[in-house]
Design a protein around this motif. Sequence first.
Motif, PDB file in Angstrom:
ATOM      1  N   UNK A   1      57.656 -28.537  19.809  1.00 61.80           N
ATOM      2  CA  UNK A   1      58.836 -27.945  19.186  1.00 61.80           C
ATOM      3  C   UNK A   1      58.638 -26.457  18.954  1.00 61.80           C
ATOM      4  N   UNK A   2      57.424 -26.075  18.571  1.00 57.69           N
ATOM      5  CA  UNK A   2      57.133 -24.657  18.347  1.00 57.69           C
ATOM      6  C   UNK A   2      57.186 -23.876  19.662  1.00 57.69           C
TER       7      UNK A   2
ATOM      8  N   UNK B   1      56.296 -19.124  17.137  1.00 55.35           N
ATOM      9  CA  UNK B   1      55.474 -18.944  15.941  1.00 55.35           C
ATOM     10  C   UNK B   1      55.746 -20.094  14.977  1.00 55.35           C
ATOM     11  N   UNK B   2      54.816 -20.293  14.054  1.00 54.63           N
ATOM     12  CA  UNK B   2      54.978 -21.355  13.060  1.00 54.63           C
ATOM     13  C   UNK B   2      56.187 -21.091  12.169  1.00 54.63           C
TER      14      UNK B   2
ATOM     15  N   UNK C   1      59.282 -23.692  11.704  1.00 52.47           N
ATOM     16  CA  UNK C   1      59.689 -24.227  10.410  1.00 52.47           C
ATOM     17  C   UNK C   1      61.118 -23.830  10.067  1.00 52.47           C
ATOM     18  N   UNK C   2      61.509 -22.600  10.416  1.00 46.69           N
ATOM     19  CA  UNK C   2      62.883 -22.187  10.161  1.00 46.69           C
ATOM     20  C   UNK C   2      63.883 -23.014  10.942  1.00 46.69           C
ATOM     21  N   UNK C   3      63.560 -23.332  12.182  1.00 49.94           N
ATOM     22  CA  UNK C   3      64.447 -24.168  12.993  1.00 49.94           C
ATOM     23  C   UNK C   3      64.556 -25.570  12.410  1.00 49.94           C
TER      24      UNK C   3
ATOM     25  N   UNK D   1      47.067 -25.834   9.288  1.00 46.23           N
ATOM     26  CA  UNK D   1      48.109 -26.492  10.072  1.00 46.23           C
ATOM     27  C   UNK D   1      48.947 -27.383   9.153  1.00 46.23           C
ATOM     28  N   UNK D   2      50.233 -27.570   9.490  1.00 45.30           N
ATOM     29  CA  UNK D   2      51.138 -28.337   8.613  1.00 45.30           C
ATOM     30  C   UNK D   2      50.778 -29.817   8.606  1.00 45.30           C
TER      31      UNK D   2
END
Length: 601
Positions: free
Chosen positions: A73-74, A81-82, A86-88, A136-137
């Motif tokens: 996805x990134x 970028x991370x 995350x914003x998406x 990392x998340x």
Amino acid sequence: MPMKKFHMTPTELKLKQERLNAAFKAGKSAIEELGLPYFLAKNSALGALREGQFQPFDDDVIVGVYAWDLAALQRACPQPTAARRDGRLISAFARFGMEPVNEVVESGSKQGSNPTTESACPRYFLAEGWSKEMAFPILYKFTHQESLVRFDIVVFAQQFGQLWDFADGGAETSCGWRYTPFSPQPMEFEKTMTFSMPASALEEHYGQDWHTSVSLGCYSTEALSSNSADLDEFRLEMRTYRIRYAKAMANADGEVPAKPLDLYKIEAKPMVLFQAAEICKSEGNERLKKGNAAGALTKYDEGLYIMDKCQEVLVTWRLIFRQIHDEKAENNRKERGLKVSDLTEPDMPREFRTDENDERSYRLALLLNGAQAALQLEQYDVAETKAGQALEIEPKNIKALFRRATARLKRGRNDAAKSDFWSMLKASNFESKEALGKLSQLMSKEDLAKEWKRVKAAWEKEQRLGAMITELDGDERVSQQDERYQRFLADCAQRKADGQREISFDDWVRQYEWRYDADERQKVRKAWPEFFSHHGPAPLPVEEWEVDYQTHKEIHKIMYNRQTQAMAAKRREREGVPKPEAEEPQGSPSNCLELDAEDEQ
């Protein structure tokens, strides 16, 4: 603090399932829009496989994603970028009514410092010696705004040939849960196709008896086979198991054992309890209209049980507010070096007052409807009890008085019934035809007319007395005490600005309140020509308000003397006594001041 134990009622269980399903459908839609593979994980997978629904004690929906899918996805972002990833992800969830969760974090820099909040979208894993760029998340937390249910996305990472879940720290190892690599199990859930953790992963997480309900005790059943290649075979196996589970549930006292309320769970929120009570009231009314009085009474009693929960929640929150204030006042007293704390307890929040009013309204409606259903079932003792409880909430409620009087009449308690009918007449301003009709059946015309005259005269007297009381001016002592306290606060602010130590209200009354009394100030001037303060010796100044006070005091003396002389003249004229000839002494107040038209008013 300990709280009472409560069961979850059928209406609450149904309502909570609806909330969990709504959050799941919203989160599922957001994930599918992103094209991110997912599967139900942990408690959500346990309920889906074992019971065919979310577990009633869950407050969140948990899904899992693989770390390599998150990385894909990134890479698909314009800027890989991370932050962009995350914003998406957050934007996609926002379109379906999901908002990120902010977690409270205790600040370790200073003891007693205010806690801060940080976003849990995402929560990162940071090992010892790692830089922030290496983190990392491991978890994304959202809240579905409509249902208030949390939607958690757990990231499963592969390391050393194992799948790892670091979201909650884990109990198996010091850093997380470890699983044998698995593929998601396709299944039908809530009339839609989805994916779940397989039974083998649940066995690793919960043990070999994962398929046994702890609340019901252990009973034998075979575990579901994992990763069935044939979906029809898996569905048949799951159906067989759920039949066994349902049979075990039929012999249980309840689906969820009674437990103390948790104030921070969904089922303990007043708005959720009010929603459940409204459902019980509506269903009870429908049953009552259809002639099913027994079923209606059951729903009304369920609603009252829910309101007992709500009352326990509100009382506990009130005690918590009081405890917080007491702790704050004690710390403030110690910091300021006072003997007694002078902090006043703040008013309860407006939302809390609204919840208290709503709780009383729902309880009153359920009691009144329950009394009516009990009357139709000829359960007159139950009807009398419920109507009496309604009168404790609203003593002049006409419906409650009529239903209790009817129940008492059916039980042969005529005197008590007549008392309720008379109370009903007074509450309706003697306009209730139902009460008058019942009293005419219980009393003769002569006795009814005589009693009517007596009761109405007493009622009118009470009304006049009540009107006189309500028309009286407010107690001036309250405003005087408020004025004293405002003076105390102003002096405290001045002492703080001057660098002086703080004092309590009692010490201020003994030592400094005299400065606001003109007569006391005059006595001090006569006793001590110089007034000593922390700035040094200085004469006590004459304030402007003192001059006004003395002036009005003299004016009141003149008015008093004139009124006294006028009354004495009328008395002498009435009694025929001649007016004594006496000269007014020099220097009297009347020679010092003259009244104008404004003063005489």
